[in-house]
Every structure is written in C-alpha cells, then in structure tokens.
Design an enzyme around this catalytic site. Structure first.
Site, PDB file in Angstrom:
ATOM      1  N   LYS A   1       0.711  -1.045  -0.073  1.00 32.81           N
ATOM      2  CA  LYS A   1      -0.223  -0.389   0.308  1.00 32.81           C
ATOM      3  C   LYS A   1       1.037   1.110  -0.074  1.00 32.81           C
ATOM      4  O   LYS A   1       0.675   2.412  -0.710  1.00 32.81           O
ATOM      5  CB  LYS A   1      -0.646  -0.127   1.271  1.00 32.81           C
ATOM      6  CG  LYS A   1      -2.479   1.065   1.263  1.00 32.81           C
ATOM      7  CD  LYS A   1      -3.250   1.485   2.112  1.00 32.81           C
ATOM      8  CE  LYS A   1      -1.774   1.905   3.653  1.00 32.81           C
ATOM      9  NZ  LYS A   1      -2.023   2.618   4.893  1.00 32.81           N
ATOM     10  N   ASP A  31      -6.265   0.347   0.937  1.00 33.40           N
ATOM     11  CA  ASP A  31      -7.135   1.165   2.377  1.00 33.40           C
ATOM     12  C   ASP A  31      -7.606   0.929   2.882  1.00 33.40           C
ATOM     13  O   ASP A  31      -8.526  -0.166   2.202  1.00 33.40           O
ATOM     14  CB  ASP A  31      -6.624   2.430   2.639  1.00 33.40           C
ATOM     15  CG  ASP A  31      -7.274   3.004   1.809  1.00 33.40           C
ATOM     16  OD1 ASP A  31      -8.195   2.382   1.216  1.00 33.40           O
ATOM     17  OD2 ASP A  31      -7.391   4.991   2.422  1.00 33.40           O
TER      18      ASP A  31
END
Ligand code: SF4
Length: 219
Positions: free
Chosen positions: A128, A147
């Site tokens: 991420k 996320d």
C-alpha cells in the site's frame, strides 16, 4: 437493480463507474503534504491509524529538524519517536522510518527507488505504502492502493469478492485500466471519506447509486 451478466456488461459498468468518479472527484490527489518522494514515504508511514490532518501538522517541523534521509538515518529511533508521538504507534513508526532512511541511504544512494520490487525491501513500505509513493510522487502506476476505504468500497461496488488486500488489489488491477490506477485510488479514498463512509453511507447524494447494489445501501 439489474446486475451485469456478460463480460461486456461488466466492462461497460466499470467504464461508467470510472466516468462518474471523474465527474465526482476531478482533482483527486493525495492529501498528505510533501515536497519529494522521501517526504511522502515518511508521511505515508505516519498516516497509519492516524488522520492525514494530524500528519500534516507534524511533518513540517519534522522535515525542518531532519531535512534528508541521511538526517533520519543518523537519529536514534527513541529520539525520533518523541518527534512523531502525536501520530500514535510512534515507537513502531520511528523504527520503520529510521530503518527506511538507513536502507535508502545505504542501498539507493539517498533516493527513494522507482520500482515496487525495490520499494518492498524498505522497512515500513508494504504494497500500500509503496503504491502511494510510486504513484503520487513519481507518477508510476505500480498497483492500486488498497486501504480501508478501497477495501470497503470495492466490496460495495462488487469489484471483488476477496477480503485480503493483496487479492483485492489483484482483482482491481485486472478490471481497472493501468493508466487509471493512480487516479482511481485517490478517487475511491476521497469517496470513502466524503460519501461512502463505513456506517450509513450517503447513498442519496452518490452519483454511483444507480450502478451500486451494495447490501448496506441507504437509498
Ligand atoms: S450508492 Fe452508497 S454504498 Fe454505493 S457507492 Fe454510493 S455511497 Fe457507496
């Protein structure tokens, strides 16, 4: 609501979702203030379990005190932890940032690398974080940022049946064109903050409503 059945119908629905996201969030970008890839990496590590607003309050003073990765590499994590205390989980974050700085100085000549493979060798930079930094700071579409907002909304919009972030990302990378990965990530994160919130999403105000068949829709 009629769900798409054929591959062609599914693609048409995705195209329309992307078109509407462009109308809803034409200027979507990363909310973390930064002046270079290193600062964005630090800000992204700090943003775990913390609001972007709080991170943006902490980073100006932090980068004044430690202007380069070399400065961060030279400071003891216990000292750095006190500088970032207000962002929460400060001991772990300090270790990650100090470790990232050391790796970037020792292995990458003080520059944040430009590939996902190299990024993933940096402490504190999982997929991420690596996708955020490569996409936003370098404009390199290395993947889709997954996320908590992207996880929730990808499920609501039936873009994936998966729950594991790596598998969600794999699904999204298959159905979203690569030249849209960066913008799509920013748009969905904004959508998750503005309308498609975790509890009681504001579906009456959402332009994706006619394309959405989420079970927890409110309108
Ligand atoms: S209609 Fe509701 S659940 Fe569906 S994307 Fe919009 S806000 Fe989210």
């Amino acid at each position: 609501m009629k769900r798409p059945k054929t591959a062609g119908e599914r693609k048409a629905r995705i195209d329309e979702i992307l078109r509407r996201l462009d109308k809803m969030y034409p200027n979507a970008t990363c909310a973390l203030h930064h002046r270079n890839p290193w600062e964005l990496l630090v800000a992204t590590i700090l943003s775990a379990q913390c609001t972007d607003k709080r991170v943006n309050e902490v980073t100006p003073g932090l980068f004044q005190k430690y202007p380069t990765p070399r400065d961060f590499a030279a400071v003891a994590p216990e000292v750095l932890a006190q500088d970032i205390r207000s962002t929460g989980f400060f001991n772990n974050k300090a270790k990650s940032i100090a470790g990232a700085a050391k790796r970037i100085v020792s292995d990458f000549g003080g520059q944040v690398p430009r590939t996902l493979e190299k990024m993933l060798t940096i402490p504190g930079a999982a997929r991420k974080t690596a996708n955020v930094v490569l996409g936003t700071a370098y404009g390199i579409p290395s993947g889709v940022v997954v996320d908590t907002h992207v996880q929730r909304i990808a499920a609501r919009l039936d873009l994936t049946k998966e729950t594991d972030p790596v598998k969600i990302e794999r699904d999204l990378m298959k159905i979203i064109p690569q030249d849209r990965w960066i913008r799509f990530s920013h748009q969905i994160i904004l959508h998750g903050r503005a309308l498609c919130i975790a509890r009681k999403p504001k579906c009456a105000e959402c332009d994706l409503n006619s394309l959405c068949y989420a079970k927890d829709k409110t309108a």
